[in-house]
Design a protein around this motif. Structure first.
Motif, PDB file in Angstrom:
ATOM      1  N   ILE A  84     -17.803 -92.373 -44.338  1.00  0.00           N
ATOM      2  CA  ILE A  84     -18.287 -91.034 -44.670  1.00  0.00           C
ATOM      3  C   ILE A  84     -19.777 -90.914 -44.330  1.00  0.00           C
ATOM      4  CG2 ILE A  84     -18.811 -89.469 -46.587  1.00  0.00           C
ATOM      5  CD1 ILE A  84     -16.172 -90.333 -47.837  1.00  0.00           C
ATOM      6  N   ALA A  85     -20.567 -91.917 -44.688  1.00  0.00           N
ATOM      7  CA  ALA A  85     -22.002 -91.897 -44.377  1.00  0.00           C
ATOM      8  C   ALA A  85     -22.224 -91.881 -42.864  1.00  0.00           C
ATOM      9  CB  ALA A  85     -22.691 -93.107 -45.002  1.00  0.00           C
ATOM     10  N   TYR A  86     -21.402 -92.602 -42.129  1.00  0.00           N
ATOM     11  CA  TYR A  86     -21.509 -92.625 -40.674  1.00  0.00           C
ATOM     12  C   TYR A  86     -21.284 -91.230 -40.094  1.00  0.00           C
ATOM     13  CZ  TYR A  86     -20.254 -93.555 -35.822  1.00  0.00           C
ATOM     14  OH  TYR A  86     -20.171 -93.533 -34.459  1.00  0.00           O
ATOM     15  N   PHE A  87     -20.221 -90.558 -40.544  1.00  0.00           N
ATOM     16  CA  PHE A  87     -19.944 -89.216 -40.023  1.00  0.00           C
ATOM     17  C   PHE A  87     -21.020 -88.213 -40.437  1.00  0.00           C
ATOM     18  CE2 PHE A  87     -15.469 -90.702 -39.539  1.00  0.00           C
ATOM     19  CZ  PHE A  87     -15.394 -90.480 -38.163  1.00  0.00           C
ATOM     20  N   ILE A  88     -21.568 -88.355 -41.612  1.00  0.00           N
ATOM     21  CA  ILE A  88     -22.679 -87.484 -42.020  1.00  0.00           C
ATOM     22  C   ILE A  88     -23.892 -87.737 -41.139  1.00  0.00           C
ATOM     23  CG2 ILE A  88     -24.349 -87.051 -43.871  1.00  0.00           C
ATOM     24  CD1 ILE A  88     -22.028 -87.485 -45.849  1.00  0.00           C
ATOM     25  N   PHE A  89     -24.191 -88.999 -40.863  1.00  0.00           N
ATOM     26  CA  PHE A  89     -25.329 -89.340 -40.008  1.00  0.00           C
ATOM     27  C   PHE A  89     -25.132 -88.809 -38.595  1.00  0.00           C
ATOM     28  CE2 PHE A  89     -27.389 -92.252 -37.011  1.00  0.00           C
ATOM     29  CZ  PHE A  89     -28.703 -92.099 -37.402  1.00  0.00           C
ATOM     30  N   ILE A  90     -23.950 -89.011 -38.035  1.00  0.00           N
ATOM     31  CA  ILE A  90     -23.670 -88.526 -36.677  1.00  0.00           C
ATOM     32  C   ILE A  90     -23.734 -87.004 -36.639  1.00  0.00           C
ATOM     33  CG2 ILE A  90     -21.864 -88.343 -34.907  1.00  0.00           C
ATOM     34  CD1 ILE A  90     -23.310 -91.028 -34.952  1.00  0.00           C
ATOM     35  N   GLY A  91     -23.182 -86.353 -37.678  1.00  0.00           N
ATOM     36  CA  GLY A  91     -23.239 -84.890 -37.732  1.00  0.00           C
ATOM     37  C   GLY A  91     -24.664 -84.391 -37.803  1.00  0.00           C
ATOM     38  N   ALA A  92     -25.507 -85.063 -38.586  1.00  0.00           N
ATOM     39  CA  ALA A  92     -26.910 -84.658 -38.695  1.00  0.00           C
ATOM     40  C   ALA A  92     -27.653 -84.926 -37.400  1.00  0.00           C
ATOM     41  CB  ALA A  92     -27.574 -85.395 -39.854  1.00  0.00           C
ATOM     42  N   ALA A  93     -27.313 -85.994 -36.715  1.00  0.00           N
ATOM     43  CA  ALA A  93     -27.984 -86.334 -35.462  1.00  0.00           C
ATOM     44  C   ALA A  93     -27.620 -85.349 -34.351  1.00  0.00           C
ATOM     45  CB  ALA A  93     -27.626 -87.753 -35.035  1.00  0.00           C
ATOM     46  N   TRP A  97     -31.566 -79.378 -34.304  1.00  0.00           N
ATOM     47  CA  TRP A  97     -32.670 -79.190 -35.259  1.00  0.00           C
ATOM     48  C   TRP A  97     -33.815 -78.397 -34.655  1.00  0.00           C
ATOM     49  CZ3 TRP A  97     -31.497 -79.756 -40.053  1.00  0.00           C
ATOM     50  CH2 TRP A  97     -30.532 -80.691 -40.433  1.00  0.00           C
ATOM     51  N   GLY A  98     -34.048 -78.566 -33.341  1.00  0.00           N
ATOM     52  CA  GLY A  98     -35.129 -77.822 -32.698  1.00  0.00           C
ATOM     53  C   GLY A  98     -34.905 -76.326 -32.747  1.00  0.00           C
TER      54      GLY A  98
END
Length: 103
Positions: A84-93, A97-98
């Motif tokens: 779950i943390a991996y998918f959250i990190f990938i989604g945020a990456a 953001w720009g």
């Protein structure tokens, strides 16, 4: 020699406990399912054994299966949280953001 019978579901708890460890890295889902089922069955079988311990054999299998189920459930839960943390990190990456910050 008394006629003792096998403790109900002791072997099943052992099999499910081992299966929870073996399948804990299948995204954590299978290991959680096997582990939780094994723990529920182990609780019921332990109550049966403690009511009349002189009638049953196989309590060692129940204890071993319960320990395996605990280990498998903990490993599966940790692995599931990592996924779950991996998918959250990938989604945020992958978020633009720009573009979000410039609006």
């Amino acid at each position: 020699m008394e006629n003792k019978q096998q403790l109900p579901n002791a072997t099943l708890v052992l099999i499910f406990g081992i299966a929870s460890i073996v399948t804990c890295f299948c995204y954590g889902i299978l290991g959680l399912i096997f582990g939780i089922i094994a723990l529920v069955i182990a609780k019921k079988s332990k109550e049966i054994y403690l009511a009349n311990p002189e009638l049953y054999i196989g309590y060692e299998n129940l204890k071993a299966g319960r320990v395996c189920a605990l280990i498998g459930t903990i490993l599966s839960a940790l692995y599931f949280l990592i996924i779950i943390a991996y998918f959250i990190f990938i989604g945020a990456a992958m978020m633009p953001w720009g573009e979000i910050m410039n609006q």
